[in-house]
Design a protein around this motif. Structure first.
Motif, PDB file in Angstrom:
ATOM      1  N   ALA A   1       4.962  -3.296   8.958  1.00 14.38           N
ATOM      2  CA  ALA A   1       4.291  -4.515   8.475  1.00 14.38           C
ATOM      3  C   ALA A   1       5.268  -5.504   7.850  1.00 14.38           C
ATOM      4  N   GLY A   2       6.361  -5.023   7.315  1.00 15.68           N
ATOM      5  CA  GLY A   2       7.368  -5.925   6.750  1.00 15.68           C
ATOM      6  C   GLY A   2       6.927  -6.654   5.505  1.00 15.68           C
ATOM      7  N   VAL A   3       6.027  -6.030   4.724  1.00 14.36           N
ATOM      8  CA  VAL A   3       5.529  -6.701   3.518  1.00 14.36           C
ATOM      9  C   VAL A   3       6.361  -6.308   2.302  1.00 14.36           C
ATOM     10  N   GLY A   4       6.208  -7.088   1.246  1.00 15.21           N
ATOM     11  CA  GLY A   4       6.975  -6.846   0.031  1.00 15.21           C
ATOM     12  C   GLY A   4       6.198  -6.143  -1.048  1.00 15.21           C
ATOM     13  N   GLY A   5       4.936  -5.769  -0.774  1.00 17.29           N
ATOM     14  CA  GLY A   5       4.139  -5.125  -1.808  1.00 17.29           C
ATOM     15  C   GLY A   5       3.013  -4.307  -1.215  1.00 17.29           C
ATOM     16  N   VAL A   6       2.416  -3.480  -2.082  1.00 18.82           N
ATOM     17  CA  VAL A   6       1.229  -2.725  -1.705  1.00 18.82           C
ATOM     18  C   VAL A   6       0.181  -2.929  -2.793  1.00 18.82           C
ATOM     19  N   THR A   7      -1.054  -3.134  -2.379  1.00 13.66           N
ATOM     20  CA  THR A   7      -2.176  -3.343  -3.297  1.00 13.66           C
ATOM     21  C   THR A   7      -3.088  -2.131  -3.175  1.00 13.66           C
ATOM     22  N   LEU A   8      -2.930  -1.212  -4.117  1.00  9.63           N
ATOM     23  CA  LEU A   8      -3.578   0.093  -4.046  1.00  9.63           C
ATOM     24  C   LEU A   8      -4.860   0.096  -4.875  1.00  9.63           C
ATOM     25  N   ALA A   9      -5.954   0.574  -4.273  1.00  7.82           N
ATOM     26  CA  ALA A   9      -7.231   0.632  -4.986  1.00  7.82           C
ATOM     27  C   ALA A   9      -7.129   1.629  -6.138  1.00  7.82           C
ATOM     28  N   SER A  10      -7.441   1.167  -7.355  1.00 15.54           N
ATOM     29  CA  SER A  10      -7.362   2.049  -8.527  1.00 15.54           C
ATOM     30  C   SER A  10      -8.738   2.545  -8.957  1.00 15.54           C
ATOM     31  N   VAL A  11      -9.770   1.724  -8.796  1.00 13.80           N
ATOM     32  CA  VAL A  11     -11.166   2.127  -8.996  1.00 13.80           C
ATOM     33  C   VAL A  11     -11.940   1.524  -7.832  1.00 13.80           C
ATOM     34  N   TYR A  12     -12.790   2.342  -7.196  1.00 14.59           N
ATOM     35  CA  TYR A  12     -13.458   1.839  -5.992  1.00 14.59           C
ATOM     36  C   TYR A  12     -14.885   2.363  -5.934  1.00 14.59           C
TER      37      TYR A  12
END
Length: 390
Positions: A28-39
């Protein structure tokens, strides 16, 4: 422009940290990850997960290990998902993101929480009949507001850069619950009125703003009863602003002030811990009044608003961003989520055109939905699109 992919902690745990982060950087070549912490509760299909194709997510679960000392004596507290076992996905993600020079964001569903609503109905929104909406938490409730601030604090120990605050507002009747049923036609006004909260705390906030809250509740009660009793009345045109001699509109405005103040408290708590908060507005301008979303006020209360840029063409994405500017949210204060999957996107060129449009408009961040729910070819599409626009 910063870039990230939204993901579940179970994606990380099922695949392993090296393959997971390798896909994010190398494909993907992205600079970050947005991880679900509460779902919230969900059932999803995972096209490239090596361990399973179908997974149920637990109601209102936390995908980190809560600090018991922080929650001692509080009414509401997060509970770690059984699916994470003895792991702490955020600890794992923080270590691997740091080694790769990537940013870690927390995607946090605050008030749409089935578990907490059912366990603590006194903290759930209450309609004009006294029925509780147990899949949600009320933003006016003091215990809920304390819970929100506590969740923000939890993320600071993981080196989180930004909290993507989803569901930090009221919700309508049809926000979503399994086997939800409506056999008679309710009509849009009935549905809207059934979604309003008249709990003690909301009525107190309205009275503080000079609104006759009890009279508004009684008028809404009568209006709903009349529309439920008669099909023609249910579907008859009308205006919410005419109900309760116009006081209903002021009541909803008071609800918006409640949401704005809660968002401001969360943003201030995040800033004090070296993080920033993005208010996720899924519906877009003109759709959030009944949910308490006042975009112009929120733009002054939080550092950033995040929205869905789900669209077939770059021109449509441009229109979405322009609509926010008309409501007081400049492109420079936006983050936009795109879907690289076939529903929105048929090629890397299509996705690249959307990213280029956002860059041209001055949007500083783009995110892509969703790591585990897309094919690996869609991750490749992200990489190709970002490569085209660098």
């Amino acid at each position: 422009m910063e870039s990230s992919v939204l993901a579940f902690a179970v994606d990380l745990l099922d695949e392993g940290a090296e393959p997971f982060f390798g896909n994010l950087t190398d494909r993907a070549g992205v600079g970050g990850v947005t991880l679900a912490s509460v779902y919230h509760e969900a059932r999803d299909v995972f096209p490239h997960n090596p361990r399973r194709v179908l997974r149920y997510l637990e109601p209102g679960a936390a995908y980190f290990r809560p600090d018991p000392a922080l929650w001692r004596g509080r009414t509401l507290a997060p509970r770690a998902a059984a699916a994470i076992g003895d792991e702490d996905p955020f600890e794992l993600a923080s270590a691997h993101a740091g080694r790769r020079g990537m940013k870690l964001h927390a995607w946090t569903v605050f008030l749409h929480n089935d578990r907490l609503g059912f366990e603590h109905p006194e903290c759930a929104p209450e309609n004009a009949f006294g029925d509780r909406h147990l899949t949600e938490l009320c933003p006016a409730n003091p215990d809920v507001r304390e819970y929100v601030r506590g969740l923000v604090l939890e993320h600071a120990r993981y080196g989180v850069d930004a909290i993507r605050a989803e569901s930090l507002h009221f919700h309508g009747l049809r926000h979503g619950y399994h086997h939800e049923r409506y056999f008679e036609e309710l009509g849009p006004i009935t549905e809207a009125l059934l979604g309003l909260c008249f709990c003690t705390h909301c009525r107190s906030a309205a009275r503080g703003a000079g609104v006759p809250a009890d009279e508004v509740r009684a008028a809404v009660h009568r209006e709903i009863r009349a529309r439920l009793a008669d099909e023609d009345a249910a579907t008859a045109p009308g205006s919410l602003t005419d109900i309760a001699d116009g006081a209903l509109a002021a009541y909803v405005d008071a609800s918006a002030a409640t949401v704005t103040s809660l968002a401001a408290e969360a943003a201030e708590t995040a800033e004090a811990c070296g993080m920033r908060l993005s208010f996720m507005d899924g519906g877009g301008p003109g759709t959030g009044w009944l949910s308490g979303i006042d975009l112009a006020a929120l733009a002054k209360a939080v550092p950033q608003v995040e929205t869905l840029g789900y669209a077939k063409t770059a021109a449509e994405v441009r229109e979405k961003v322009a609509a926010f500017a008309l409501h007081g949210v400049a492109p420079s204060a936006l983050a936009v989520i795109l879907r690289p999957m076939a529903k929105d996107c048929d090629s890397a060129e299509n996705l690249a055109a959307k990213v280029a449009t956002l860059r041209e408009l001055g949007v500083p961040e783009v995110e892509f939905y969703h790591y585990g729910l897309m094919r690996l070819s869609s991750l490749d599409r992200i990489g190709a699109a970002l490569g085209h626009t660098r």
